[in-house]
Design an enzyme around this catalytic site. Structure first.
Site: not given
Length: 287
Positions: A149, A100, A196, A17
Site C-alpha cells: 500500500n 494501488n 494503508d 486516496e
C-alpha cells in the site's frame, strides 16, 4: 502514546486516496468520482483531471506532468501540463489485482503497488512492486509482498511500504538501477492493524492510516523503526486511509477519512473528508 486532535478541512468527496503535497497545494485522487483534485487553503477544491480507470497513487515530474495510477487498467497515466493524457507505463502483466499506491522519485522513477488479488472475491495472494523507469519501462522488483500500500522514501534511499494484510511496514534498499534489495521488517504491528497510506516525518517516524475499521481503533498512528507506536490522531466512524504532510512549513498532517465498509466499497459507496492535525512534527521533504 501522545494523542492529537483533528479538524475537518474539506468535505464533499467520495473515496480519497494518494494524498500528496506539491508546489504549495494538496493533491488527491478520488476513486469513485474518477477525479484528481487539488485543494485550496480554505478546503475548496478543483477537479483537475478525470481518469476513467479510477485514479489512485500520484506523483510528479520535473516538466510539470503528473503521473497517476489508473487502477482498473493497471497502468500509469501521464497528464501533461496542458491536460493531455497518455499511458506512461503498463504494469498489468505483473499485477494480480488492480493498481494501488505509487511513489515517484526526483529522478522520475516510480514504484507502483497493486492489490495482488480480487479483494472480497479471492483469498489474499502475494504480489510484487513494479519499478517504472523514467522512460516508462516496467520491471518487478523486491520480494513477494501482501497487499502493498502506501510508500515513502527515506533520505538514505530506503523504500518503505505498508503491507496491509501482513500488518507491517517493510523496508528495501534502493539500488542504482532502481531494483530493491535487503528486504526486512521495519515495524511489525498488531494483527488488528491494517496500515494503508503512509507519510514520513523529518525525525524518521512513519505516520500510517489504520484502515478497514470504523471503530475507536481507527486513526493515524506514528510508528518508529522497531514497531513502537508514539502518537495517534483518533478518527472515529471512518476508515483512516492515507495522509501527507503539507503547508508552507510541512507541519500540517492532512488525512483522508473515508466512511464505508468492505461491502459498500465493492458497490462504490463511500463518503470522504480531509482532516488536518498539528502533530508536532515536520514532514520529510519528498525524495
Amino acid at each position: 502514546m501522545r494523542e492529537h486532535r483533528s479538524a475537518v478541512f474539506s468535505t464533499g468527496h467520495q473515496f480519497l486516496e494518494g494524498l500528496r503535497w506539491h508546489h504549495g497545494k494538496l493533491w488527491a485522487s478520488d476513486f469513485f468520482s474518477k477525479t484528481v483534485k487539488t485543494f485550496n487553503a480554505d478546503g475548496s477544491y478543483t477537479d483537475v483531471a478525470e481518469v476513467e480507470g479510477s485514479p489512485s497513487g500520484l506523483g510528479f515530474l520535473d516538466d510539470g506532468s503528473v503521473l497517476v495510477v489508473s487502477q482498473m487498467d493497471r497502468t500509469v497515466v501521464r497528464i501533461e501540463p496542458d491536460g493531455t493524457q497518455s499511458v506512461h507505463a503498463d504494469f498489468s502483466q505483473y499485477a494480480g489485482g488492480i493498481g494501488n499506491d505509487m511513489i515517484v522519485t526526483g529522478k522520475g522513477d516510480a514504484y507502483v503497488g497493486n492489490f495482488g488479488f480480487a479483494l472480497g472475491e479471492e483469498d489474499p495472494k502475494t504480489t510484487r512492486l513494479v519499478h517504472v523507469s523514467a522512460d516508462g519501462s516496467v520491471n518487478p522488483v523486491g520480494g513477494e509482498v501482501l497487499f502493498p500500500n502506501g510508500m515513502a522514501i527515506t533520505p538514505d534511499r530506503v523504500l518503505l511500504t505498508a503491507q496491509t494484510w501482513r500488518h507491517c511496514i517493510t523496508a528495501f534498499d534502493i539500488q542504482e538501477d532502481g531494483s530493491l534489495a535487503n528486504e526486512r521488517i521495519w515495524a511489525q504491528l498488531d494483527d488488528s492493524v491494517h496500515p494503508d497510506g503512509i507519510a514520513l516525518d523529518a525525525d524518521g517516524g512513519v505516520w500510517f492510516g489504520n484502515a478497514l475499521t470504523l471503530e475507536s481503533d481507527s486513526g493515524f498512528y506514528r510508528v518508529v523503526e522497531g514497531g513502537e507506536i508514539t502518537d495517534r490522531v483518533a478518527i472515529d466512524g471512518a476508515w483512516s486511509v492515507t495522509c501527507a504532510f503539507g503547508g508552507d512549513d510541512l507541519r500540517t498532517l492532512y488525512m483522508a477519512c473515508n466512511v464505508t465498509t468492505l461491502e459498500e466499497f465493492h458497490d462504490g459507496k463511500s463518503t470522504s473528508v480531509v482532516a488536518t492535525a498539528n502533530v508536532g512534527y515536520k514532514g520529510s521533504p519528498a525524495m
